[in-house]
Design a protein around this motif. Structure first.
Motif, mmCIF file in Angstrom:
data_model
loop_
_atom_site.group_PDB
_atom_site.id
_atom_site.type_symbol
_atom_site.label_atom_id
_atom_site.label_comp_id
_atom_site.label_asym_id
_atom_site.label_seq_id
_atom_site.Cartn_x
_atom_site.Cartn_y
_atom_site.Cartn_z
ATOM 1 N N LEU A 56 0.839 -1.187 -0.101
ATOM 2 C CA LEU A 56 0.015 -0.024 -0.107
ATOM 3 C C LEU A 56 0.878 1.300 0.145
ATOM 4 N N THR A 57 1.932 1.314 0.936
ATOM 5 C CA THR A 57 2.916 2.519 0.986
ATOM 6 C C THR A 57 3.601 2.590 -0.448
ATOM 7 N N GLU A 58 4.007 1.633 -1.224
ATOM 8 C CA GLU A 58 4.564 1.650 -2.496
ATOM 9 C C GLU A 58 3.826 2.330 -3.291
ATOM 10 N N ALA A 59 2.526 1.951 -3.432
ATOM 11 C CA ALA A 59 1.524 2.358 -4.356
ATOM 12 C C ALA A 59 1.118 3.867 -4.037
ATOM 13 N N SER A 60 0.978 4.304 -2.919
ATOM 14 C CA SER A 60 0.743 5.688 -2.446
ATOM 15 C C SER A 60 1.841 6.750 -2.860
ATOM 16 N N VAL A 61 3.096 6.433 -2.935
ATOM 17 C CA VAL A 61 4.120 7.193 -3.021
ATOM 18 C C VAL A 61 4.672 6.952 -4.646
ATOM 19 N N ALA A 62 4.301 6.191 -5.343
ATOM 20 C CA ALA A 62 4.660 5.695 -6.712
ATOM 21 C C ALA A 62 4.563 7.185 -7.609
ATOM 22 N N ASP A 63 5.552 7.203 -8.386
ATOM 23 C CA ASP A 63 5.214 8.372 -9.456
ATOM 24 C C ASP A 63 4.402 8.018 -10.745
ATOM 25 N N LEU A 64 4.178 8.715 -11.575
ATOM 26 C CA LEU A 64 3.459 8.294 -12.814
ATOM 27 C C LEU A 64 3.793 7.308 -13.441
ATOM 28 N N ASP A 65 5.387 7.337 -13.712
ATOM 29 C CA ASP A 65 6.000 6.272 -14.639
ATOM 30 C C ASP A 65 5.862 4.798 -13.887
ATOM 31 N N ASP A 66 5.797 4.908 -12.649
ATOM 32 C CA ASP A 66 5.892 3.632 -11.891
ATOM 33 C C ASP A 66 4.486 3.152 -11.277
ATOM 34 N N TYR A 67 3.580 4.110 -11.453
ATOM 35 C CA TYR A 67 2.284 3.642 -10.820
ATOM 36 C C TYR A 67 1.546 2.593 -11.006
ATOM 37 N N ARG A 68 1.514 1.902 -12.241
ATOM 38 C CA ARG A 68 0.510 0.996 -12.772
ATOM 39 C C ARG A 68 1.367 -0.313 -12.148
ATOM 40 N N ARG A 69 2.735 -0.025 -12.225
ATOM 41 C CA ARG A 69 3.424 -1.331 -11.612
ATOM 42 C C ARG A 69 2.997 -1.611 -10.025
ATOM 43 N N GLN A 118 -4.193 12.226 -12.897
ATOM 44 C CA GLN A 118 -3.772 12.333 -11.490
ATOM 45 C C GLN A 118 -4.802 12.315 -10.483
ATOM 46 N N PRO A 119 -6.196 13.192 -10.893
ATOM 47 C CA PRO A 119 -7.399 13.117 -10.010
ATOM 48 C C PRO A 119 -7.423 11.521 -9.581
ATOM 49 N N ASN A 120 -7.693 10.638 -10.842
ATOM 50 C CA ASN A 120 -7.915 9.333 -10.599
ATOM 51 C C ASN A 120 -7.046 8.515 -9.865
ATOM 52 N N LEU A 121 -5.561 9.029 -10.073
ATOM 53 C CA LEU A 121 -4.714 8.108 -9.109
ATOM 54 C C LEU A 121 -4.822 8.444 -7.457
ATOM 55 N N ASP A 122 -5.105 9.840 -7.235
ATOM 56 C CA ASP A 122 -5.355 10.286 -5.899
ATOM 57 C C ASP A 122 -6.745 9.707 -5.185
ATOM 58 N N HIS A 123 -7.638 9.360 -6.149
ATOM 59 C CA HIS A 123 -8.979 9.042 -5.773
ATOM 60 C C HIS A 123 -8.515 7.481 -5.393
ATOM 61 N N SER A 124 -7.613 6.761 -6.331
ATOM 62 C CA SER A 124 -7.392 5.340 -6.252
ATOM 63 C C SER A 124 -6.623 5.063 -4.942
ATOM 64 N N ASN A 125 -5.840 6.006 -4.714
ATOM 65 C CA ASN A 125 -5.114 5.987 -3.421
ATOM 66 C C ASN A 125 -5.747 5.732 -2.045
ATOM 67 N N THR A 126 -6.754 6.787 -2.134
ATOM 68 C CA THR A 126 -7.812 6.858 -1.114
ATOM 69 C C THR A 126 -8.465 5.828 -0.940
ATOM 70 N N GLN A 127 -8.925 5.064 -2.110
ATOM 71 C CA GLN A 127 -9.799 3.644 -2.033
ATOM 72 C C GLN A 127 -8.964 2.392 -1.525
ATOM 73 N N HIS A 128 -7.701 2.642 -2.191
ATOM 74 C CA HIS A 128 -6.792 1.592 -1.881
ATOM 75 C C HIS A 128 -6.710 1.589 -0.250
ATOM 76 N N ALA A 129 -6.398 2.625 0.548
ATOM 77 C CA ALA A 129 -6.239 2.726 1.978
ATOM 78 C C ALA A 129 -7.551 2.237 2.434
ATOM 79 N N THR A 130 -8.736 2.645 2.077
ATOM 80 C CA THR A 130 -9.810 2.149 2.719
ATOM 81 C C THR A 130 -10.043 0.393 2.573
ATOM 82 N N ILE A 131 -9.401 -0.074 1.479
ATOM 83 C CA ILE A 131 -9.683 -1.612 1.292
ATOM 84 C C ILE A 131 -8.841 -2.228 2.117
#
Length: 235
Positions: free
Chosen positions: A137-150, A190-203
């Motif tokens: 979760l931490t790795e996904a939340s701080v990933a930059d755009l180039d590495d986000y999907r991985r 970017q707004p989708n990635l921010d939203h996804s990170n919030t959802q990830h944390a909830t999950i």
């Protein structure tokens, strides 16, 4: 603009994925010609009222589509948001994906990942399993755009591993490969990635807290958000 088509597309979005569904609705209006090339989208205030979202959400969605080359914003007395006369080229590969194929992938992902999150929350995770999930979760939340999907994919696999089922983990890995192939054909927003990170944390919080119902619902909202973007850009 057809009044009937406009009413059908610019209807209130569902709660949970306001940005993603707003992008989908605007893309549908552009792709289906409801707003023709060179035509102007309804004003932000009107879109906000008709879609049932904030003007900030509308503005973020328009900015995302502008960055992707679908619309442009003009200032002045005759300004507004206009559909570009020349739209971006079709996604790389075989062009626009077959609708049935797209829905097949999205359905499979939804069923697998919501069930996986629920199952993971029903288990008593070991300290190592909990640590692995938190690290992903931490790795996904701080990933930059180039590495986000991985990093995003690794988190979803960590959730699958937390289910304790090798078969489920294998199935999630397979469907994730198919989803990633689709995601690679649409822009990162970017707004989708921010939203996804919030959802990830909830999950993850629901899984670690032993709350299967919340884990399943949060994952359902998460997969539906991704589905909205894929339908908008690819269908």
């Amino acid at each position: 603009m057809s009044v009937q088509a406009s009413a059908a597309l610019f209807r209130p979005v569902r709660a949970g994925n306001a940005f993603e569904e707003t992008v989908e609705r605007l893309l549908q209006a552009v792709r289906l010609g409801v707003v023709e090339a060179g035509g102007r989208l309804p004003p932000e205030r009107e879109l906000s009222e008709r879609l049932g979202v904030s003007r900030v959400t509308v503005r973020e969605a328009i900015r995302a589509l502008s960055d992707a080359g679908y619309v442009e914003s003009r200032r002045g007395r005759y300004g507004g948001t206009f559909v570009n006369a020349v739209l971006p080229p079709k996604p790389a590969g075989d062009g626009i994906i077959d609708a049935e194929e797209l829905e097949d992938v999205l359905c499979l992902r939804h069923v697998l990942e919501t069930g996986t999150a629920e199952q993971a929350a029903m288990r008593s995770l070991t300290p190592d399993e909990r640590r692995h999930l938190k690290d992903a979760l931490t790795e996904a939340s701080v990933a930059d755009l180039d590495d986000y999907r991985r990093r995003d994919a690794r988190l979803h696999l960590a959730i699958a591993e937390s289910s304790g089922s090798t078969s489920l983990t294998s199935a999630v890995a397979d469907v994730r490969m198919r989803v990633d192939a689709l995601l690679d054909r649409i822009p990162l927003l970017q707004p989708n990635l921010d939203h996804s990170n919030t959802q990830h944390a909830t999950i993850v919080d629901a899984i670690l807290g032993g709350d299967p119902a919340t884990a399943r619902q949060a994952m359902a909202e998460h997969t539906e958000g991704t589905a909205s973007l894929l339908r908008g850009f690819l269908r």
